[in-house]
Design an enzyme around this catalytic site. Sequence first.
Site, short mmCIF file in Angstrom:
data_model
loop_
_atom_site.label_atom_id
_atom_site.label_comp_id
_atom_site.label_asym_id
_atom_site.label_seq_id
_atom_site.Cartn_x
_atom_site.Cartn_y
_atom_site.Cartn_z
N CYS A 186 0.70 -1.22 -0.04
CA CYS A 186 0.00 -0.03 0.26
C CYS A 186 0.87 1.31 0.02
O CYS A 186 1.27 1.62 1.10
CB CYS A 186 -1.12 0.07 1.24
SG CYS A 186 -1.94 1.54 1.22
N CYS B 189 -0.39 4.22 2.17
CA CYS B 189 -0.25 3.89 3.68
C CYS B 189 1.21 4.10 4.02
O CYS B 189 1.65 4.66 4.98
CB CYS B 189 -0.60 2.59 3.97
SG CYS B 189 -2.09 1.73 3.39
N ASP B 190 2.27 3.64 3.10
CA ASP B 190 3.61 3.55 3.71
C ASP B 190 4.51 4.21 2.96
O ASP B 190 5.63 4.54 3.43
CB ASP B 190 3.97 2.14 3.59
CG ASP B 190 3.21 1.28 4.59
OD1 ASP B 190 2.73 1.56 5.52
OD2 ASP B 190 3.00 -0.08 3.85
#
Length: 311
Positions: free
Chosen positions: A133, A136-137
């Site tokens: 992701c 997200c990261d």
Amino acid sequence: MENIYDVIIIGGGPAGLTAGIYAVRAGAKVLLIEKAGVGGQVAITNNIVNYPGFKSVDGFALSQSMFEQATALGVEAIFGTVDALKLDGREKEVIVGGVTYKGYSVILSMGAYSRGLGVENEKNYIGKGLSYCAVCDGAFFRNKTVAVIGGGNTALGDVVYLAPLVKKLYLVHRRQGFRADEAVVNEVEELIHAENSNIETRLDCVVESISGENAVDGLVLRNVVSGETEKIAVDGVFVAIGRNPNTEMLDGIINLNNGYISVGANMETNISGVFAAGDIVDKNLRQITTAVSDGAIAGTNSAMYAKKIKG
Ligand code: NAP
């Protein structure tokens, strides 16, 4: 009197949330069960530009808004993992953390999960440089070198998101042509050919192995045409090679096609009173628009089914 729901929805992505909105507005008592956070794949999509009514919308915000709408209309929501299902008979049972919830109808909208590369030790690198992701990261890799694997909308969307953040980005894809929509492909091509571009492509290439003692420090790529291998140094790798449906627990219970749930025009499965909606369904186009469409149909028909069964 025993507490029986008219409709139990499993999965709180756009399909499940829309099903809840339609079922509750049709007069049904509705329970929605979500494993972690609402929104599913959409919640981790940075910038959505093809959802009608919005020139550009953040996926997390869109999901939250759908959730607030559903609960404000009267959908009850709980968070937990479904341990077991009993889908035959007049009253269906959904067991979550040892508690049994009963419903006259059930909507399966658990979506899909990211496909892994299938290389050795892949799982050990999750959170240590390997991510599924980018939204997200991505921030962990500011000014670092990363690789994005894949050639679909997710991978190319990840490239657009990550390129301005990172020092260098390798786009690794197993063939020459990209599967992503033309508009995204054009955007990525522009980034690749820009002056001082920080993107390098490795086409016709697959990941053979990941290296790094405690965290990812490199990838070995294999060119599928020439057979040659190359080691590239990277701090992070974003895997975006598609998704698998969350149907493991349905195998042998419901009719599946390649792992996806087969449904009729009213989104009903082969089991009476059991409906499915969204990415988990066997269909050609998996988009937010098609998920909400499935959800509206499943929500309406499940509410009608419950009304009929109750007499
Ligand atoms: P996808 O469209 O299935 O693309 C997966 C990509 O990974 C393909 O390029 C595929 O290569 C490659 N691939 C598959 N298995 C591989 C393997 N074992 N090794 C190396 N490469 C592999 O998946 P997605 O990009 O996650 O998208 C899923 C769905 O969500 C699609 O319907 C997509 O349109 C939709 N989506 C839409 C948006 C949007 O509209 N904003 C954003 C994200 C996703 P090949 O091309 O050679 O098969």
